[in-house]
Design an enzyme around this catalytic site. Sequence first.
Site, PDB file in Angstrom:
ATOM      1  N   LYS A  62     -36.267  26.024  13.658  1.00  0.00           N
ATOM      2  CA  LYS A  62     -35.511  26.896  12.749  1.00  0.00           C
ATOM      3  C   LYS A  62     -35.506  28.288  13.376  1.00  0.00           C
ATOM      4  O   LYS A  62     -36.296  29.162  13.020  1.00  0.00           O
ATOM      5  CB  LYS A  62     -36.136  26.910  11.359  1.00  0.00           C
ATOM      6  CG  LYS A  62     -35.602  25.753  10.495  1.00  0.00           C
ATOM      7  CD  LYS A  62     -36.056  25.829   9.077  1.00  0.00           C
ATOM      8  CE  LYS A  62     -35.314  26.834   8.250  1.00  0.00           C
ATOM      9  NZ  LYS A  62     -34.027  26.371   7.759  1.00  0.00           N
ATOM     10  N   SER A  63     -34.605  28.455  14.337  1.00  0.00           N
ATOM     11  CA  SER A  63     -34.571  29.720  15.076  1.00  0.00           C
ATOM     12  C   SER A  63     -33.676  30.717  14.355  1.00  0.00           C
ATOM     13  O   SER A  63     -32.884  30.347  13.488  1.00  0.00           O
ATOM     14  CB  SER A  63     -34.057  29.488  16.494  1.00  0.00           C
ATOM     15  OG  SER A  63     -32.647  29.577  16.523  1.00  0.00           O
TER      16      SER A  63
END
Length: 289
Positions: free
Chosen positions: A150-151
């Site tokens: 989850k960048s």
Amino acid sequence: MKIYINGKFFEKAQARVSVFDHGLLYGDGVFEGIRSYKRRVFKLKEHIDRLFESAQSIMLKIPLTKEQMIKAVVQTIKVNKLDDAYIRLVVTRGEGDLGLDPRKCYAGATIIIIADKIALYPEKLYREGLTIVTVPTVRNLPEALNPQIKSLNYLNNILAKIEAANSGCDEAIMLDSLGYVAECTGDNIFVVKNGHLYTPPQCMGTLRGITRDAILELARKNKIPAHEHVITRHEVYISDECFLTGTAAEVIPVVKVDGRTIGQGKPGKLTLSLMKKFKILTAQNGVKY
Ligand code: PXG
């Protein structure tokens, strides 16, 4: 509203990070979206575990232990006196120079925690269901930027959201590079066929959503056959029911996909039953504060 930045609380207007923060310059960082219900943080451990996994994958050192991070999240909700909250937890690479080399972010990570309220879709759509569309932008390739991370770089999903809006739809189905259904822009997708539940496996460009896992867990407990299986657009079109899951959206029915009416064109029976079960689950579980 009080916002946590690196261990201190700031009023919203004073909550600022450097323009040299690599979270801003390059999307270099990771995040989580978490919810609390009735003074209980839902699946907090799972969210913190996933945050640390995202950080591990991009070699970002989080300067807190998991226990300290859990405390910081709970403290932020309490400081803001929220019984029901949407918490955005962001860890950036921190302040660096204008080059992308993360080794030059000498000061270390920036940790931001915002606790607020969110209603992703209007109430009406939970009663009547979403109209969604398959979009041209495919989900990031796992071998390039794995969707499990989850960048802070969500442009892939934002492009899909823009394409859905351009088509007059509420949400987008993103396919993987082989053309199978991957997920939506901030939600996982499920279909129901003959009483069985299907959702794409996590290996093909699908985030292993925590809400998705909660629904699979509810299915197991209630003896609803559930499968993590590749899904084609055709299988979505001929499904009896379809719904999306995500921390922000929770569980929301889908009634139209690419112009095809799904089932009877209204939220399905199993979908409604899982929505109810999910509501009970969120009210009765989670870290108390
Ligand atoms: N897929 C993607 C790509 C996501 O970003 C989910 C699925 C659902 O996962 P959880 O663990 O929340 O059940 C997400 C979740 C939004 C929003 O505004 C959603 C997410 C992140 C940021 C914003 O809808 N993520």
